[in-house]
Design a protein around this motif. Structure first.
Motif, PDB file in Angstrom:
ATOM      1  N   SER A  54     100.900  10.651  65.916  1.00  0.00           N
ATOM      2  CA  SER A  54     102.276  10.845  65.490  1.00  0.00           C
ATOM      3  C   SER A  54     102.264  11.789  64.296  1.00  0.00           C
ATOM      4  O   SER A  54     101.495  11.595  63.362  1.00  0.00           O
ATOM      5  N   ILE A  55     103.090  12.808  64.374  1.00  0.00           N
ATOM      6  CA  ILE A  55     103.163  13.828  63.328  1.00  0.00           C
ATOM      7  C   ILE A  55     104.604  13.891  62.848  1.00  0.00           C
ATOM      8  O   ILE A  55     105.520  13.932  63.660  1.00  0.00           O
ATOM      9  N   SER A  56     104.795  13.918  61.546  1.00  0.00           N
ATOM     10  CA  SER A  56     106.139  14.125  61.013  1.00  0.00           C
ATOM     11  C   SER A  56     106.018  14.748  59.630  1.00  0.00           C
ATOM     12  O   SER A  56     104.976  14.660  58.991  1.00  0.00           O
ATOM     13  N   TRP A  57     107.078  15.410  59.213  1.00  0.00           N
ATOM     14  CA  TRP A  57     107.098  16.042  57.906  1.00  0.00           C
ATOM     15  C   TRP A  57     108.530  16.169  57.432  1.00  0.00           C
ATOM     16  O   TRP A  57     109.471  15.967  58.198  1.00  0.00           O
ATOM     17  N   GLN A  58     108.662  16.501  56.160  1.00  0.00           N
ATOM     18  CA  GLN A  58     109.986  16.722  55.588  1.00  0.00           C
ATOM     19  C   GLN A  58     110.056  18.168  55.112  1.00  0.00           C
ATOM     20  O   GLN A  58     109.043  18.742  54.721  1.00  0.00           O
ATOM     21  N   GLY A  59     111.230  18.766  55.167  1.00  0.00           N
ATOM     22  CA  GLY A  59     111.387  20.153  54.731  1.00  0.00           C
ATOM     23  C   GLY A  59     110.702  21.101  55.694  1.00  0.00           C
ATOM     24  O   GLY A  59     110.608  20.837  56.886  1.00  0.00           O
ATOM     25  N   ASN A  60     110.185  22.226  55.144  1.00  0.00           N
ATOM     26  CA  ASN A  60     109.465  23.187  55.973  1.00  0.00           C
ATOM     27  C   ASN A  60     108.005  22.805  56.038  1.00  0.00           C
ATOM     28  O   ASN A  60     107.444  22.271  55.071  1.00  0.00           O
ATOM     29  N   LEU A  61     107.375  23.102  57.160  1.00  0.00           N
ATOM     30  CA  LEU A  61     105.955  22.810  57.343  1.00  0.00           C
ATOM     31  C   LEU A  61     105.175  24.118  57.234  1.00  0.00           C
ATOM     32  O   LEU A  61     105.352  25.021  58.040  1.00  0.00           O
ATOM     33  N   ALA A  62     104.351  24.238  56.208  1.00  0.00           N
ATOM     34  CA  ALA A  62     103.543  25.441  55.999  1.00  0.00           C
ATOM     35  C   ALA A  62     102.108  25.156  56.443  1.00  0.00           C
ATOM     36  O   ALA A  62     101.430  24.309  55.856  1.00  0.00           O
ATOM     37  N   ILE A  63     101.677  25.860  57.501  1.00  0.00           N
ATOM     38  CA  ILE A  63     100.326  25.681  58.046  1.00  0.00           C
ATOM     39  C   ILE A  63      99.749  27.061  58.348  1.00  0.00           C
ATOM     40  O   ILE A  63     100.396  28.075  58.109  1.00  0.00           O
ATOM     41  N   ARG A  64      98.558  27.093  58.889  1.00  0.00           N
ATOM     42  CA  ARG A  64      97.965  28.343  59.357  1.00  0.00           C
ATOM     43  C   ARG A  64      97.617  28.192  60.830  1.00  0.00           C
ATOM     44  O   ARG A  64      97.208  27.127  61.263  1.00  0.00           O
ATOM     45  N   ASN A  65      97.757  29.299  61.558  1.00  0.00           N
ATOM     46  CA  ASN A  65      97.326  29.261  62.950  1.00  0.00           C
ATOM     47  C   ASN A  65      95.809  29.478  62.990  1.00  0.00           C
ATOM     48  O   ASN A  65      95.171  29.648  61.951  1.00  0.00           O
ATOM     49  N   ALA A  66      95.243  29.491  64.177  1.00  0.00           N
ATOM     50  CA  ALA A  66      93.791  29.577  64.304  1.00  0.00           C
ATOM     51  C   ALA A  66      93.240  30.902  63.782  1.00  0.00           C
ATOM     52  O   ALA A  66      92.075  30.974  63.392  1.00  0.00           O
ATOM     53  N   ALA A  67      94.069  31.941  63.755  1.00  0.00           N
ATOM     54  CA  ALA A  67      93.644  33.236  63.221  1.00  0.00           C
ATOM     55  C   ALA A  67      93.697  33.264  61.702  1.00  0.00           C
ATOM     56  O   ALA A  67      93.279  34.241  61.083  1.00  0.00           O
ATOM     57  N   VAL A  72     105.188  29.119  59.005  1.00  0.00           N
ATOM     58  CA  VAL A  72     106.121  28.208  58.349  1.00  0.00           C
ATOM     59  C   VAL A  72     107.123  27.749  59.403  1.00  0.00           C
ATOM     60  O   VAL A  72     107.845  28.560  59.978  1.00  0.00           O
ATOM     61  N   ILE A  73     107.127  26.465  59.637  1.00  0.00           N
ATOM     62  CA  ILE A  73     108.025  25.897  60.647  1.00  0.00           C
ATOM     63  C   ILE A  73     109.251  25.346  59.932  1.00  0.00           C
ATOM     64  O   ILE A  73     109.150  24.417  59.121  1.00  0.00           O
ATOM     65  N   THR A  74     110.379  25.969  60.244  1.00  0.00           N
ATOM     66  CA  THR A  74     111.638  25.575  59.609  1.00  0.00           C
ATOM     67  C   THR A  74     112.557  24.851  60.592  1.00  0.00           C
ATOM     68  O   THR A  74     113.595  24.351  60.205  1.00  0.00           O
ATOM     69  N   SER A  75     112.158  24.841  61.858  1.00  0.00           N
ATOM     70  CA  SER A  75     113.014  24.277  62.905  1.00  0.00           C
ATOM     71  C   SER A  75     112.870  22.762  62.994  1.00  0.00           C
ATOM     72  O   SER A  75     111.986  22.162  62.396  1.00  0.00           O
ATOM     73  N   SER A  76     113.752  22.192  63.785  1.00  0.00           N
ATOM     74  CA  SER A  76     113.741  20.751  64.050  1.00  0.00           C
ATOM     75  C   SER A  76     113.390  20.530  65.507  1.00  0.00           C
ATOM     76  O   SER A  76     113.535  21.454  66.316  1.00  0.00           O
ATOM     77  N   PRO A  77     112.977  19.350  65.856  1.00  0.00           N
ATOM     78  CA  PRO A  77     112.813  18.181  64.996  1.00  0.00           C
ATOM     79  C   PRO A  77     111.560  18.301  64.135  1.00  0.00           C
ATOM     80  O   PRO A  77     110.684  19.102  64.413  1.00  0.00           O
TER      81      PRO A  77
END
Ligand SMILES: [Zn+2]
Length: 109
Positions: A54-67, A72-77
């Motif tokens: 189960s994954i969840s977060w609040q606000g924007n999710l800042a991650i890196r792709n494999a490259a 930055v994921i700003t969309s929902s859900p």
């Protein structure tokens, strides 16, 4: 199955198998674990190629792709059903099975 401590057959007050209670208990276990597909002894999970999480977060999710590029994921859900998260996961070779909320695998199955 040897080594699996589950009492599948429930017994009534007279000591006889109680099919109704047995089926009810199994249904409660399915609901309790959130099982959406029949469990299997050989599956992507047992092969080490799948994970339920189960994954969840609040606000924007800042991650890196494999490259290594920032994403930055700003969309929902803001949980595992987010299609932008699925797109980032694909870069790692991890594919979301849409019909099974917690399931991710190497092939999407
Ligand atoms: Zn799974």
């Amino acid at each position: 199955m040897d080594g699996v401590d589950i009492q599948w057959v429930h017994i009534d007050s007279d000591g006889n198998p109680d099919p109704t209670a047995s089926v009810l208990a199994a249904a409660q276990m399915v609901a309790g674990y959130g099982i959406v597909f029949r469990p299997a002894l050989t599956a992507r999970h047992t092969q080490g190629l799948a994970i339920d999480m189960s994954i969840s977060w609040q606000g924007n999710l800042a991650i890196r792709n494999a490259a290594g590029d920032p994403v930055v994921i700003t969309s929902s859900p803001r949980y595992g059903s987010n299609s932008d998260l699925w797109s980032a996961a694909v870069t790692y070779g991890v594919i979301k099975l849409a019909t099974d909320p917690p399931h991710w695998s190497s092939e999407g199955h």
